[in-house]
Write a protein that holds these residues in place. Sequence first.
Motif, short mmCIF file in Angstrom:
data_model
loop_
_atom_site.label_atom_id
_atom_site.label_comp_id
_atom_site.label_asym_id
_atom_site.label_seq_id
_atom_site.Cartn_x
_atom_site.Cartn_y
_atom_site.Cartn_z
N TYR A 113 0.85 -1.19 0.00
CA TYR A 113 0.00 0.00 0.00
C TYR A 113 0.89 1.24 0.00
O TYR A 113 1.97 1.25 0.61
N ASP A 126 -3.39 1.04 -3.89
CA ASP A 126 -2.86 -0.32 -3.80
C ASP A 126 -1.68 -0.45 -4.75
O ASP A 126 -1.25 0.53 -5.40
N MET A 127 -1.12 -1.64 -4.85
CA MET A 127 0.10 -1.85 -5.63
C MET A 127 -0.12 -1.64 -7.13
O MET A 127 0.84 -1.44 -7.89
N ASP A 128 -1.40 -1.62 -7.56
CA ASP A 128 -1.71 -1.39 -8.98
C ASP A 128 -2.02 0.07 -9.26
O ASP A 128 -2.41 0.42 -10.38
N GLY A 129 -1.86 0.92 -8.24
CA GLY A 129 -2.10 2.34 -8.43
C GLY A 129 -3.56 2.74 -8.37
O GLY A 129 -3.92 3.86 -8.74
N ILE A 130 -4.42 1.84 -7.87
CA ILE A 130 -5.85 2.14 -7.77
C ILE A 130 -6.12 2.88 -6.45
O ILE A 130 -5.70 2.44 -5.38
#
Length: 644
Positions: A113, A126-130
Amino acid sequence: MEDITQQIFYSNAERAVLESTQQRAQAKQWLALLQKQGGIKMAEDRWTGLTAWLSGDLDRILSKEELLQYIDSNCIQLEEVLLSNETHPNLQWEHVVTPKYNYYQTTYNDLTYIIQQDRTRYKVFDMDGILLTETDTLVSAQNRVEELVREHADITRNAEWTTPGLTQLKTLLLAVPNIEGYNQEDATHYGDVADGKVIAWIRFGEITDGAGHHVLVLDEIQSKRHQDGRQWGYRTVADRENFSIEDYIRRVPVAPFEKQWHELALKRMLRYAAENGYDILAWTTGEQQSERYNLNAGVKSVEFKSCNKQGFPALLTWHFSNAESKVKYVSDETELSRVIGKEPSKKILNGVHRLVGDDLQGVSNGMQAFYDQILVEFANKYTKKWNNRVRDIMLPIGTEGRSQMHALDITAEMRLSLMQEQPLFKEVENPYTQKDNQNSIRQTLVELSKKFNVTINIVPTRYELPEQIMRVVNSKKSRSLFPGMYDSRTGMVHFVLSEISSVTEAGSLFLHEVIAHKGIEGLLGKKRAYQFYARVFDSLDSSTQTTLLQKHRNKFVAGAEYVAQVAERNQNPSVIKRIILFFREILRSIGFNLDIHDNEIQMMLANSKKYLQHQKTCRYQSDTKQGQMAKAANNRSSKYQQTL
């Protein structure tokens, strides 16, 4: 977090409207229907504001859809967080600063995070940039990340306070999202979860008993927020002017279920047991809780300190040998006995306000009262409709390998019912169920009429009422109960025995009718009423007293107006509690000893406003020529009209 409001619980108000065949009606007709069907529960109504909204314009026409839309928009929302397993995340935050970026990052197992500041807001990705959420402070953003980790990584805490032998350990937290956060730095009591909006939690696990039954064991039911609120009082934003800065900060932000949080928690866990296939729901005893937290060890003394000259409410303080102390608020003699034990409470009531040495024998710490009495009594009452009752069960768990606990069997009938929506607040009892015999009810009403010098008429059924009263009953065109009504033409109160369910209801009904139409002075007499108003006024802070005296001619009038206003608006629970206490005490001094609920007394005091407004109108009319003419006209017309 998961919203469980519509899935597990229902609103009493919404249910009453949904079950009505009425499609359009005046606001006052909807209000009458809700009151008749039990849709107005004070604990719920205080948060939805439904009564106040309908009362704003009693004559306006509302459709069923409009009413349901208001209830849906203003209902109490409940969300829950489920934590599981036995570990607590120790998140390590890395502060990354580069010419291009400035952010905080943490990784737990395979979860990453990032918190990035954007002007005055902190955004969580989150790790996906969301983008997951955003908050006002870094601490609240980090708390939200920890909450997300627990949701996805199956994490709980306080496993060291768990009964040995339980498996599948979990913690269920109940939160109300639209209230002010509280105690957010206290991770031990889950203040860091849901932005400090947790109102109760339940720690639990499971075991199989000797007969092969699947048992859900509640290891702890707790509410830090409402326990602190009971001790220090509650506050709203509007209370900033009513308290000192220190008192305001110490008080707890208001939240629903201040008196029903344990009921809500137990109802939720009954549903959990039903939907997850458990055969038995069990919970620890007060003695086991005391041993777990070593609550009775090292008690040096217990002190009782009254908050006023009358004795109650009061504070109980346990002093321990390690110099620590524990304080608990008690409202009356019954609660004192329940909290500390019968024998020690007798000593305190006999004047021993500091228990030491041999006087400490038999002292309870409050855990016994909660787990062995309060929870047991509510469970028996709530499950009576399924012919169920709490029993003791021996389970193969605990430090000695065997533990006796309280238990409820989850029967087939009970499971089927529990899988339906349960009432958010107390269910409505059938008003036609007679709990006490009619002779007892009649005797109670006669004694009250003599005690308060009020003329009454008692009839077996509504059909024996005087003709002019029956015309009013028949004009309602509904099946509403008419247990009692006041006739302003004669000054008489009429009571219908067949429509009064108990002695307590009879007493409550008597007070309601007299106060609404004759005021508190008409009930208590001028001398006692003035004593009551003066005591309320003297208990207020100086700034409030000054403000009231600027509007009213003396402290008796000021006290009367203040009582009616505070009770009606329901804005200051701690002040209302104090006023109700004063009112109870003056009733007891007259000999009125029926155990009427605080909510009922508050409604009575709020009804006194009708009388006060009527008095103001009468004073205004008598002071003007037009008023005198109107009064004469009214006197003439009363010969021909029967006014109720």
